[in-house]
Design an enzyme around this catalytic site. Structure first.
Site, PDB file in Angstrom:
ATOM      1  N   SER A   3     -22.016 -47.838  39.190  1.00 40.32           N
ATOM      2  CA  SER A   3     -23.123 -48.753  39.454  1.00 40.32           C
ATOM      3  C   SER A   3     -22.939 -49.523  40.760  1.00 40.32           C
ATOM      4  CB  SER A   3     -23.275 -49.703  38.254  1.00 40.32           C
ATOM      5  OG  SER A   3     -24.491 -50.396  38.302  1.00 40.32           O
TER       6      SER A   3
ATOM      7  N   ASP B 229     -22.587 -43.876  53.968  1.00 40.24           N
ATOM      8  CA  ASP B 229     -23.772 -43.446  54.716  1.00 40.24           C
ATOM      9  C   ASP B 229     -23.868 -44.126  56.079  1.00 40.24           C
ATOM     10  OD1 ASP B 229     -24.500 -41.771  52.704  1.00 40.24           O
ATOM     11  OD2 ASP B 229     -26.368 -42.785  52.181  1.00 40.24           O
TER      12      ASP B 229
ATOM     13  N   LYS C  12     -23.601 -43.629  37.846  1.00 37.81           N
ATOM     14  CA  LYS C  12     -24.653 -44.450  37.235  1.00 37.81           C
ATOM     15  C   LYS C  12     -25.560 -44.976  38.347  1.00 37.81           C
ATOM     16  CE  LYS C  12     -25.575 -48.567  34.471  1.00 37.81           C
ATOM     17  NZ  LYS C  12     -26.368 -49.257  35.520  1.00 37.81           N
TER      18      LYS C  12
END
Length: 444
Positions: A292, A303, A317
């Site tokens: 999460s 990224d 998740k």
């Protein structure tokens, strides 16, 4: 009268989800009334004819729990006891073991032990099943009852019977309860490198990470060689704090977006100017227990090519839960959105794949213990991009670079191989920053 009121209340909620056309509303109204009639018929039959007298509140709660259980593993109804447990976990300290657990097919399954707690020191691992507490079978009971039995006065002991996939026989572990201090952030300096460990994303975690960076610099008297952000076995927490922690390391750009049921339900969160680390090398350590909010941070830094993600594929998740108060003591925890990394990736099911895969070879059960992730949960949300099954089954792949075992590492004084490897890598990156770009350029 009561029956009509219950039907009207439930129907109002059902109609709120139906497209606003007259025909659709009329059809939905008819279908909903028929279904609610069936529900009330069953409710009345149970009240009147069940072999033992049953409590209305118990029946209603069972119906609510069943409705939410049909959706996904993370939507649930919080009664007064659940609400109090949630408050305790986020706001205070409690006497217990330091375990995150879930219920699977009537058995209590360990999501992850919290680092540095009695459960962690006792060798409890993610994916373990707890079958008995002090010799009493807990299979088939409720998760709340099991959690209450594991909690208790500090200094008292409890015996857990563990079934570990990969081992032939169950085994017992005796653990002494302690006050579980809910301190989300801890730090230390190793070999001139700042190591920041985040065990959960609760209130002020972002501010605590900034304080850790200041503390590391103060203890050294100068800037460190780099930073290791340890998110292993971190089950997540508050979305806002995941954003705040990511912002500590980022100068600009998107951190995460969340997308709801409608195409227009999109929220994007961006970094503010200012990298608290001054652009020094960063490695994010993750494993199968990183979930999460941990995956939001790892995905954002990966990224944005701000840091290397190292370790094992994360939990997977990729959903957002909203806490909707129903009264002063009850609430609905409902999955309301999926989240996406800056490049548009959903981590649901597949998780975050590390830039450098490093197994935890210092764990003697590493090769035999299966990993437990979101994709193993019943009724988990499906990734809209369809995750390749080979990705979900690749934990057993061997890497010739890591041909050693826990016993050999222990003789070398290495108790945490992943951290050891990260420390060595930071040292190499500090001497040759070009390597950072080489490792991260393939992540689009």
């Amino acid at each position: 009268m009561k029956k009509a009121f219950v039907k009207a209340t439930l129907l109002a909620g059902a109609l709120a989800l139906v497209p606003a056309t007259t025909a659709a509303l009329a059809e939905a109204e008819g279908n909903s009334y028929r279904t609610l009639d069936e529900f009330m018929d069953v409710f009345q039959r149970v009240r009147a004819d069940y072999v033992d007298k049953v409590d209305d509140e118990k029946l209603i709660k069972g119906a609510i729990d069943g409705m939410l259980a049909s959706l996904d593993p993370h939507s649930s109804f919080l009664d007064a006891r659940d609400f109090e447990n949630l408050r305790t976990q986020t706001d205070g300290a409690y006497g217990g073991l330091g375990l995150s657990v879930t219920m699977e097919d009537g058995a209590v399954k360990v999501i992850a032990p919290t680092k540095g707690t009695p459960a962690d020191r006792g060798g409890i691992k993610a994916g373990d099943y707890i079958t008995h507490l002090d010799g009493e079978l807990i299979y088939g009971g409720t998760l709340d009852d099991a959690v209450e039995k594991m909690r208790g006065a500090p200094g008292t002991s409890i015996k857990l019977t563990i079934v570990r996939p990969g081992r032939d026989q169950p085994f017992d572990v005796s653990i002494t309860r302690e006050i579980i201090e809910l301190k989300p952030v801890d730090w230390e300096v190793k070999d001139g490198i700042g190591v920041i460990n985040i065990v959960s994303f609760s209130a002020n975690t972002g501010a605590d990470v900034r304080a850790a960076i200041r503390g590391i610099g103060k203890s050294l008297g100068h800037k460190p060689t780099g930073y290791i952000l340890d998110l292993r076995s971190n089950p997540g927490g508050l979305l806002d704090e995941a954003i705040n922690v990511s912002d500590v390391f980022l100068e600009h750009g998107e951190i995460v977006s969340q997308r709801g049921r409608q195409k227009s339900d999109i929220e994007r969160y961006y970094a503010k100017a200012g990298d608290d680390t001054g652009g020094l090398p960063v490695i994010v350590l993750v494993d199968a227990g990183s979930a999460s909010a941990s995956e939001i941070v790892a995905g954002a830094l990966q990224d944005q090519r701000r840091g290397l993600v190292m370790g094992e594929r994360t939990f997977g998740k990729g959903s957002v839960q909203t806490l909707l108060p129903l009264s002063n003591t009850t609430a609905l925890r409902l999955t309301t959105a999926r989240y996406y990394t800056p490049s548009g990736r959903s981590v649901q099911e597949g998780g975050i794949e590390p830039d450098i895969r490093v197994p935890q070879l210092s764990d003697p059960d590493y090769k035999t213990r299966p990993r437990f992730r979101e994709s193993d949960l019943r009724r988990h949300l499906i990734n809209e991009a369809k995750v390749d099954n080979s990705i979900l089954e690749d934990d057993s792949k061997k890497d010739p670079r890591f041909d050693t075992n826990a016993e050999a590492l222990k003789k070398q004084g290495i108790e945490d191989f992943q951290l050891h490897y990260a420390l060595e890598t930071i040292g190499r990156l500090a001497k040759n920053p070009v390597q950072v770009a080489a490792h991260t350029s393939s992540k689009k």
